[in-house]
Design a protein around this motif. Sequence first.
Motif, PDB file in Angstrom:
ATOM      1  N   MET A 148       9.428  91.225  -1.036  1.00 57.61           N
ATOM      2  CA  MET A 148      10.225  92.315  -1.584  1.00 57.61           C
ATOM      3  C   MET A 148      10.752  91.903  -2.953  1.00 57.61           C
ATOM      4  SD  MET A 148      12.464  93.997   1.526  1.00 57.61           S
ATOM      5  CE  MET A 148      12.957  95.381   0.459  1.00 57.61           C
ATOM      6  N   LYS A 149      11.027  92.908  -3.787  1.00 61.39           N
ATOM      7  CA  LYS A 149      11.562  92.646  -5.113  1.00 61.39           C
ATOM      8  C   LYS A 149      13.044  93.012  -5.168  1.00 61.39           C
ATOM      9  CE  LYS A 149       7.215  93.456  -7.595  1.00 61.39           C
ATOM     10  NZ  LYS A 149       6.535  94.286  -8.625  1.00 61.39           N
ATOM     11  N   ASP A 150      13.761  92.322  -6.047  1.00 61.62           N
ATOM     12  CA  ASP A 150      15.158  92.667  -6.258  1.00 61.62           C
ATOM     13  C   ASP A 150      15.258  93.755  -7.325  1.00 61.62           C
ATOM     14  OD1 ASP A 150      14.815  91.426  -8.724  1.00 61.62           O
ATOM     15  OD2 ASP A 150      15.994  89.659  -8.210  1.00 61.62           O
ATOM     16  N   ALA A 151      16.473  94.073  -7.727  1.00 61.70           N
ATOM     17  CA  ALA A 151      16.681  95.144  -8.698  1.00 61.70           C
ATOM     18  C   ALA A 151      16.056  94.832 -10.048  1.00 61.70           C
ATOM     19  CB  ALA A 151      18.174  95.409  -8.861  1.00 61.70           C
ATOM     20  N   SER A 152      15.805  93.548 -10.318  1.00 62.97           N
ATOM     21  CA  SER A 152      15.185  93.132 -11.586  1.00 62.97           C
ATOM     22  C   SER A 152      13.677  92.981 -11.463  1.00 62.97           C
ATOM     23  CB  SER A 152      15.796  91.809 -12.058  1.00 62.97           C
ATOM     24  OG  SER A 152      17.192  91.934 -12.260  1.00 62.97           O
ATOM     25  N   LYS A 153      13.114  93.440 -10.334  1.00 66.74           N
ATOM     26  CA  LYS A 153      11.674  93.396 -10.075  1.00 66.74           C
ATOM     27  C   LYS A 153      11.152  91.976  -9.888  1.00 66.74           C
ATOM     28  CE  LYS A 153      11.639  97.844 -10.582  1.00 66.74           C
ATOM     29  NZ  LYS A 153      11.593  98.728  -9.368  1.00 66.74           N
ATOM     30  N   LYS A 154      12.019  91.070  -9.459  1.00 62.39           N
ATOM     31  CA  LYS A 154      11.615  89.701  -9.169  1.00 62.39           C
ATOM     32  C   LYS A 154      11.483  89.522  -7.666  1.00 62.39           C
ATOM     33  CE  LYS A 154      13.963  87.713 -13.209  1.00 62.39           C
ATOM     34  NZ  LYS A 154      15.002  86.749 -13.656  1.00 62.39           N
ATOM     35  N   TYR A 155      10.438  88.816  -7.242  1.00 64.11           N
ATOM     36  CA  TYR A 155      10.211  88.623  -5.823  1.00 64.11           C
ATOM     37  C   TYR A 155      11.318  87.766  -5.202  1.00 64.11           C
ATOM     38  CZ  TYR A 155       5.636  90.815  -6.096  1.00 64.11           C
ATOM     39  OH  TYR A 155       4.632  91.715  -6.262  1.00 64.11           O
ATOM     40  N   LEU A 156      11.647  88.089  -3.960  1.00 65.42           N
ATOM     41  CA  LEU A 156      12.813  87.500  -3.304  1.00 65.42           C
ATOM     42  C   LEU A 156      12.511  86.359  -2.345  1.00 65.42           C
ATOM     43  CD1 LEU A 156      14.743  90.800  -2.523  1.00 65.42           C
ATOM     44  CD2 LEU A 156      15.698  88.867  -3.810  1.00 65.42           C
ATOM     45  N   PHE A 157      11.322  86.336  -1.747  1.00 61.90           N
ATOM     46  CA  PHE A 157      11.121  85.455  -0.599  1.00 61.90           C
ATOM     47  C   PHE A 157      11.369  83.985  -0.916  1.00 61.90           C
ATOM     48  CE2 PHE A 157       8.504  82.631   2.003  1.00 61.90           C
ATOM     49  CZ  PHE A 157       9.089  82.872   3.238  1.00 61.90           C
ATOM     50  N   GLU A 158      10.740  83.448  -1.929  1.00 61.11           N
ATOM     51  CA  GLU A 158      10.873  82.018  -2.212  1.00 61.11           C
ATOM     52  C   GLU A 158      12.325  81.647  -2.491  1.00 61.11           C
ATOM     53  OE1 GLU A 158       8.734  79.736  -1.793  1.00 61.11           O
ATOM     54  OE2 GLU A 158       6.974  80.988  -1.436  1.00 61.11           O
ATOM     55  N   ARG A 159      13.042  82.522  -3.165  1.00 60.41           N
ATOM     56  CA  ARG A 159      14.448  82.248  -3.453  1.00 60.41           C
ATOM     57  C   ARG A 159      15.307  82.338  -2.197  1.00 60.41           C
ATOM     58  NH1 ARG A 159      16.268  86.231  -7.626  1.00 60.41           N
ATOM     59  NH2 ARG A 159      14.522  87.527  -6.934  1.00 60.41           N
ATOM     60  N   ALA A 160      14.967  83.309  -1.323  1.00 64.30           N
ATOM     61  CA  ALA A 160      15.696  83.412  -0.063  1.00 64.30           C
ATOM     62  C   ALA A 160      15.433  82.198   0.820  1.00 64.30           C
ATOM     63  CB  ALA A 160      15.294  84.695   0.659  1.00 64.30           C
ATOM     64  N   LEU A 161      14.198  81.737   0.848  1.00 68.78           N
ATOM     65  CA  LEU A 161      13.837  80.563   1.633  1.00 68.78           C
ATOM     66  C   LEU A 161      14.618  79.340   1.153  1.00 68.78           C
ATOM     67  CD1 LEU A 161      11.938  79.247   3.753  1.00 68.78           C
ATOM     68  CD2 LEU A 161      10.293  78.913   1.894  1.00 68.78           C
ATOM     69  N   LYS A 162      14.717  79.180  -0.149  1.00 68.65           N
ATOM     70  CA  LYS A 162      15.434  78.036  -0.715  1.00 68.65           C
ATOM     71  C   LYS A 162      16.929  78.121  -0.428  1.00 68.65           C
ATOM     72  CE  LYS A 162      16.164  75.537  -5.054  1.00 68.65           C
ATOM     73  NZ  LYS A 162      15.820  75.487  -6.508  1.00 68.65           N
ATOM     74  N   LYS A 163      17.488  79.322  -0.516  1.00 68.82           N
ATOM     75  CA  LYS A 163      18.933  79.489  -0.350  1.00 68.82           C
ATOM     76  C   LYS A 163      19.361  79.496   1.110  1.00 68.82           C
ATOM     77  CE  LYS A 163      22.745  82.678  -1.292  1.00 68.82           C
ATOM     78  NZ  LYS A 163      23.151  83.974  -1.892  1.00 68.82           N
ATOM     79  N   LEU A 164      18.613  80.205   1.958  1.00 68.69           N
ATOM     80  CA  LEU A 164      19.036  80.441   3.341  1.00 68.69           C
ATOM     81  C   LEU A 164      18.323  79.569   4.361  1.00 68.69           C
ATOM     82  CD1 LEU A 164      19.172  84.350   3.165  1.00 68.69           C
ATOM     83  CD2 LEU A 164      21.089  82.744   2.946  1.00 68.69           C
ATOM     84  N   GLY A 165      17.225  78.945   3.955  1.00 68.77           N
ATOM     85  CA  GLY A 165      16.474  78.117   4.884  1.00 68.77           C
ATOM     86  C   GLY A 165      15.383  78.901   5.593  1.00 68.77           C
ATOM     87  N   PRO A 166      14.496  78.207   6.301  1.00 71.56           N
ATOM     88  CA  PRO A 166      13.360  78.862   6.971  1.00 71.56           C
ATOM     89  C   PRO A 166      13.799  79.740   8.134  1.00 71.56           C
ATOM     90  CG  PRO A 166      13.470  76.545   7.562  1.00 71.56           C
ATOM     91  CD  PRO A 166      14.481  76.744   6.471  1.00 71.56           C
ATOM     92  N   LEU A 167      12.953  80.702   8.449  1.00 71.18           N
ATOM     93  CA  LEU A 167      13.221  81.648   9.524  1.00 71.18           C
ATOM     94  C   LEU A 167      12.683  81.145  10.853  1.00 71.18           C
ATOM     95  CD1 LEU A 167      12.136  84.904   7.654  1.00 71.18           C
ATOM     96  CD2 LEU A 167      14.489  84.272   8.232  1.00 71.18           C
ATOM     97  N   ALA A 168      13.420  81.426  11.916  1.00 74.22           N
ATOM     98  CA  ALA A 168      12.916  81.244  13.275  1.00 74.22           C
ATOM     99  C   ALA A 168      12.050  82.458  13.627  1.00 74.22           C
ATOM    100  CB  ALA A 168      14.087  81.118  14.248  1.00 74.22           C
ATOM    101  N   PRO A 169      11.269  82.380  14.706  1.00 80.60           N
ATOM    102  CA  PRO A 169      10.399  83.501  15.065  1.00 80.60           C
ATOM    103  C   PRO A 169      11.140  84.812  15.337  1.00 80.60           C
ATOM    104  CG  PRO A 169       9.719  81.518  16.206  1.00 80.60           C
ATOM    105  CD  PRO A 169      11.015  81.194  15.547  1.00 80.60           C
TER     106      PRO A 169
END
Length: 217
Positions: A145-166
Amino acid sequence: MRDEAFQLFIEDVGEATFRTPVLDLSLEKYGKLLPGKLLEYWREEGWCGYADGLFWTVNPEDYDGLADLWLSGTPYEKVDRYHIVARSAFGNLYAWGERNHRTLTIACPTHALIGIDKELRTPAKDPDVAVQAFFASMDRQDFDMKDASKKYLFERALKKLGPLAPDEIYGFEPALVAGGKNRLENLRKVNLFAHLAILRELAAPTVPFARFDPGEL
């Protein structure tokens, strides 16, 4: 041995970073409901998380309640019986129709049903080819998904919040439908099932619209 379609998917998305073997009981249950090619992938690959949790193949049985909830009151609850076969890190659900073998995307974060109406109502010529096209046509950006500035979010979310459980996704708080903004600072790691159920209570999804036309399968 992987076929060309799934190999294309792996070359773009990458090897699985999480894997759960699929039991014979599940293969038997869905043997008459879903295409043989999809069950072949399940048998060989398992249910997996790819690209550090950006995209997941899942057990449809776990998602039956969400599929019914999100499609209730829409035209598509009567068009087909849908089973969730995959999902994204942000809560997009990929639903497979057991009669027409067409894919409907339930974009929960944006409250949209994404598909092509005419196609959804027309049986695929070859269900196995439809499965192969689903995987071969995907790339990593389809799940992000992109943020309001049209930048992709996933890699930044992964770095900030950590990996997801199933059973987790990155969810916006407050929700987009409630006036929240698609910003990194508004993302939280949340329980997938609880969060998506709450989102559906806030508003009904919009009727499907065509994001792309893959042509006749």
